[in-house]
Design a protein around this motif. Structure first.
Motif, short mmCIF file in Angstrom:
data_model
loop_
_atom_site.label_atom_id
_atom_site.label_comp_id
_atom_site.label_asym_id
_atom_site.label_seq_id
_atom_site.Cartn_x
_atom_site.Cartn_y
_atom_site.Cartn_z
N THR A 119 3.54 8.32 -1.06
CA THR A 119 3.11 7.35 -0.35
C THR A 119 3.63 7.37 1.46
O THR A 119 2.64 6.73 2.02
CB THR A 119 3.65 6.06 -0.85
OG1 THR A 119 5.24 6.14 -0.94
CG2 THR A 119 3.56 5.77 -2.32
N LYS A 120 4.72 8.02 1.68
CA LYS A 120 5.01 8.17 2.99
C LYS A 120 4.16 9.03 3.75
O LYS A 120 4.56 9.10 5.13
CB LYS A 120 6.37 8.09 3.26
CG LYS A 120 7.40 6.77 2.76
CD LYS A 120 8.65 7.20 2.82
CE LYS A 120 9.65 5.78 2.20
NZ LYS A 120 10.78 5.86 2.48
N GLU A 121 3.63 9.78 3.31
CA GLU A 121 2.78 11.17 3.90
C GLU A 121 1.54 10.64 4.16
O GLU A 121 0.88 10.34 3.27
CB GLU A 121 3.02 12.46 2.96
CG GLU A 121 4.32 12.83 3.03
CD GLU A 121 4.45 13.98 2.02
OE1 GLU A 121 3.48 14.61 1.75
OE2 GLU A 121 5.65 14.51 1.71
N PHE A 122 0.80 11.14 5.40
CA PHE A 122 -0.54 10.91 5.39
C PHE A 122 -1.32 11.89 5.06
O PHE A 122 -1.04 13.14 5.26
CB PHE A 122 -0.71 10.88 7.01
CG PHE A 122 -2.05 10.67 7.69
CD1 PHE A 122 -2.55 9.46 7.99
CD2 PHE A 122 -2.95 11.75 7.58
CE1 PHE A 122 -3.85 9.15 8.23
CE2 PHE A 122 -4.13 11.59 7.97
CZ PHE A 122 -4.61 10.24 8.32
N ASN A 123 -2.14 11.79 4.07
CA ASN A 123 -2.95 12.67 3.22
C ASN A 123 -4.31 12.12 3.62
O ASN A 123 -5.04 11.22 3.23
CB ASN A 123 -2.76 12.26 1.86
CG ASN A 123 -3.69 13.29 0.88
OD1 ASN A 123 -4.53 14.09 1.57
ND2 ASN A 123 -3.34 13.14 -0.29
N PRO A 124 -5.06 13.10 4.69
CA PRO A 124 -6.49 12.76 4.82
C PRO A 124 -7.33 12.93 3.77
O PRO A 124 -8.58 12.22 3.92
CB PRO A 124 -6.62 13.83 5.95
CG PRO A 124 -5.52 15.02 5.75
CD PRO A 124 -4.63 14.29 5.05
N MET A 175 0.80 -1.06 0.00
CA MET A 175 -0.03 -0.02 0.18
C MET A 175 0.83 1.40 -0.01
O MET A 175 0.22 2.33 0.35
CB MET A 175 -1.03 0.11 1.25
CG MET A 175 -1.94 -1.15 0.97
SD MET A 175 -3.31 -1.04 2.31
CE MET A 175 -2.30 -1.68 3.67
N LYS A 176 1.99 1.01 -0.29
CA LYS A 176 3.05 2.32 -0.39
C LYS A 176 3.35 2.30 -1.86
O LYS A 176 4.88 2.68 -1.99
CB LYS A 176 3.99 2.36 0.78
CG LYS A 176 3.36 2.63 2.19
CD LYS A 176 4.49 2.79 3.08
CE LYS A 176 3.95 3.55 4.47
NZ LYS A 176 3.23 2.52 4.94
N ASP A 177 2.87 1.69 -2.87
CA ASP A 177 3.38 1.69 -4.05
C ASP A 177 3.32 2.95 -4.79
O ASP A 177 2.16 3.72 -4.95
CB ASP A 177 2.44 0.66 -5.05
CG ASP A 177 2.83 0.42 -6.22
OD1 ASP A 177 3.43 1.28 -6.72
OD2 ASP A 177 2.27 -0.39 -6.99
N CYS A 178 4.47 3.67 -5.01
CA CYS A 178 4.76 5.12 -5.47
C CYS A 178 4.03 4.92 -7.15
O CYS A 178 3.83 6.14 -7.60
CB CYS A 178 5.96 5.68 -5.75
SG CYS A 178 7.07 4.36 -6.60
N HIS A 179 3.86 3.92 -7.76
CA HIS A 179 2.98 4.07 -9.03
C HIS A 179 1.51 4.06 -8.79
O HIS A 179 0.85 4.62 -10.01
CB HIS A 179 3.48 2.67 -9.85
CG HIS A 179 5.01 2.53 -10.39
ND1 HIS A 179 5.18 2.96 -11.29
CD2 HIS A 179 5.86 1.70 -9.51
CE1 HIS A 179 6.57 2.68 -11.37
NE2 HIS A 179 7.16 2.00 -10.35
N VAL A 180 1.30 3.92 -7.73
CA VAL A 180 -0.32 4.04 -7.36
C VAL A 180 -0.92 5.20 -6.73
O VAL A 180 -1.54 6.05 -6.90
CB VAL A 180 -0.92 2.79 -6.52
CG1 VAL A 180 -2.44 2.87 -6.41
CG2 VAL A 180 -0.73 1.60 -7.57
#
Length: 313
Positions: free
Chosen positions: A237-242, A228-233
């Motif tokens: 990915t490492k940042e919490f985005n509400p 679920m940290k796939d940068c292609h998707v």
């Protein structure tokens, strides 16, 4: 969001009591820094304070800037010739050594034109919100507000509950931010990160680069946190985005696997998806609602226990 195919620009400024800096691309702010100076730093020369702001910027934003040419804009004319000048203090020598790993050019920008960085360097934290309304775009304004997410949650939750007349399923469906926050939490930190299963038949699995054959009866090991940290998707990915799963972002739920299956799928007798996945999401939403029905904001301390996490409010 940053576009690494385009150049970055750092606008920097130091005042008597603080530094203010903005990272930009194509005149659009990406990040900002506003920091008060300690008394010993306030006594430094204007040149050294501007240099300190510059060093602090590139160090803080090194993950954006390292390996890329970027432009620094400052209202300190002397800094334009930074790499050509004689160094007179130990601080200047140490500062220049930290900058040698970066590829940058320095441009002079009049203080009157350097409005954002100048404002951030001169105003106390309590006044940053008023400044941002005049000088920053809406996205950066949201970032400046340290309790922005809490404020938005309070407004969404209490408005929906008031409209419906209570905490009901109908009220919950009027809270897209709450739902997105729960999904983003599960994406960042799935409760059961490791999964194993034995292949019932020969299967081929693929990623963005290759395909792999899994033979029948071989054991498949899954690390859902990585999936679920796939940068292609997902971006950043490492940042919490509400806001990640709001609106069109709901399409990304097919890539959320915290329940040992796609979030858009349902558990059945024939799969290993968590049978209570919908209940867990519902309870998470209710927990957030209950907190913000009673409190405008709060702070949390995290810790570790032998069999899980410790949270102190």
């Amino acid at each position: 969001m940053p576009d690494y195919s385009k150049p970055f620009v750092v606008e920097t400024d130091a005042s008597g009591k603080g530094i203010g800096d903005v990272l930009m691309q194509q005149s659009h702010p990406i990040a900002y820094i506003s920091r008060s100076l300690a008394p010993r730093h306030q006594a430094m020369s204007v040149y050294d304070k501007e240099l300190m702001a510059f060093i602090f910027d590139v160090t803080k934003w090194s993950h954006y800037l390292i390996g890329r040419a970027f432009i620094v804009k400052t209202d300190q004319k002397a800094l334009k010739h930074l790499l050509e000048q004689n160094l007179h203090t130990d601080f200047q020598v140490a500062g220049i050594s930290k900058l040698m790993a970066f590829d940058f050019s320095i441009e002079y920008k009049k203080g009157i034109d350097n409005k954002v960085a100048d404002a951030l360097s001169r105003k106390p934290d309590a006044e940053l919100l008023a400044i941002s309304l005049l000088t920053l775009n809406d996205f950066l304004y949201e970032q400046i507000k340290g309790t922005c997410l809490h404020t938005r949650l309070v407004k969404e939750i209490r408005t929906a509950v008031k409209e419906v007349g209570g905490v009901t399923i109908l009220a919950l469906e009027k809270m897209p931010l709450v739902k997105s926050v729960i999904y983003e939490t599960l994406r960042m930190d799935p409760p059961v990160p490791f999964q194993t299963v034995k292949a019932r038949k020969n299967i081929i699995i693929s990623n963005h680069y290759a395909s792999f054959l899994i033979n029948k009866d071989e054991v498949i090991f899954g690390y859902q946190t990585l999936a679920m940290k796939d940068c292609h998707v997902f971006k950043n990915t490492k940042e919490f985005n509400p806001n990640r799963f709001i609106g069109d972002g709901e399409k990304l739920l097919k890539y959320v696997y915290w329940s040992n299956g796609k979030e858009i799928d349902n558990p059945t007798m024939n799969n290993k998806q968590c049978p209570s996945k919908d209940l867990i999401v519902l309870l998470g939403r209710l927990l957030v609602v209950e907190f913000f029905m009673h409190y405008d904001t709060f702070e949390i301390e995290f810790g570790k226990l032998l069999l899980g996490s410790k949270v102190t409010f």
